[in-house]
Design a protein around this motif. Structure first.
Motif, PDB file in Angstrom:
ATOM      1  N   ASN A 258      84.470  65.924  33.947  1.00 11.38           N
ATOM      2  CA  ASN A 258      84.177  65.976  35.384  1.00 11.38           C
ATOM      3  C   ASN A 258      84.367  64.634  36.089  1.00 11.38           C
ATOM      4  N   GLY A 259      85.475  63.981  35.781  1.00 16.81           N
ATOM      5  CA  GLY A 259      85.803  62.731  36.445  1.00 16.81           C
ATOM      6  C   GLY A 259      85.157  61.494  35.853  1.00 16.81           C
TER       7      GLY A 259
ATOM      8  N   GLU B 255      87.653  58.683  34.320  1.00 14.31           N
ATOM      9  CA  GLU B 255      88.278  57.770  35.271  1.00 14.31           C
ATOM     10  C   GLU B 255      87.277  56.759  35.821  1.00 14.31           C
ATOM     11  N   ARG B 256      86.051  57.223  36.075  1.00 15.24           N
ATOM     12  CA  ARG B 256      85.030  56.333  36.631  1.00 15.24           C
ATOM     13  C   ARG B 256      84.683  55.208  35.654  1.00 15.24           C
TER      14      ARG B 256
END
Length: 226
Positions: free
Chosen positions: A152-153, A156-157
């Motif tokens: 859920n992203g 990348e974070r």
């Protein structure tokens, strides 16, 4: 090849982890403390992924009574480890290869720092089982590597945070961004929950986290007692 015995080359190599791994020196110090809880004076520690010699030197300086067996697949990095150890090199035996070619022990403790993230889940489990098979009952294993939420992203974070840390630590922003992309594309990343599960599946008990630095996590775990 001669550059690997050049003190300036050693110094340049040593800058990399400090700039990319938050709390790098503290992580090594904590690893030594965790080992010392169980490894006796005069004990022998297996260091898997010993190329460069940074943790070997840190452990040897922290515990003058310990000896070490270092294993790494890179002959050049093992030469660098020998140079990094300097006068401490007499306390370490270095082997070129992987865990399957490591001496059988039994060892009083083991570490695998900044290495397991290069292995996929099956290879990682095999390596952990082989490490456990070389440890005395109750002996500690200390591991630390890239391990962070991936869904859920989150991938990348956290990788953006990794790149930001490297940048403020002196790595050119473009290089830090490229490293972040390469980590995402090339490393078989696992989440902390998956890493802990593999340690238990390999037969370790009392698995405890001791370190977290953006994309890096570390655990101490113990070989099952009979």
């Amino acid at each position: 090849m001669s550059s690997f015995s050049d003190p300036q080359a050693v110094a340049r190599y040593a800058e990399g982890p400090v700039r990319q791994v938050p709390g790098f020196h503290g992580m090594q110090q904590m690893a030594a403390i965790l080992l010392a809880e169980a490894v006796p004076h005069g004990g022998t520690v297996l260091v898997l992924g010993a190329g460069g010699g940074l943790e070997l030197k840190a452990f040897a300086e922290a515990q003058p009574g310990w000896t070490f067996v270092g294993v790494d697949p890179s002959a050049e990095m093992l030469k660098l480890a020998h140079a990094t150890l300097g006068a401490l090199a007499s306390r370490a035996v270095l082997h070129e290869g992987y865990i399957d070619t490591a001496p059988s022990g039994p060892f009083d403790g083991a570490t695998c720092l900044l290495t397991l993230h290069f292995l996929n889940a099956d290879e990682r489990l095999h390596t952990l089982r082989e490490l456990r098979g070389r440890l005395r009952p109750g002996a500690p294993l200390v591991v630390a590597h890239h391990s962070f939420p991936l869904e859920n992203g989150a991938r990348e974070r956290w990788l953006a945070r990794y790149a930001a840390f490297a940048t403020v630590s002196g790595v050119p922003a473009k290089d830090a961004a490229n490293a972040s992309v390469a980590i995402s594309a090339r490393l078989p990343l696992l989440s902390p929950e998956q890493d802990e599960a593999l340690l238990r599946e390999a037969g370790f008990e009392n698995v405890e986290p001791f370190y977290a630095g953006f994309t890096f996590r570390g655990w101490v775990a113990y070989n099952r007692s009979p």
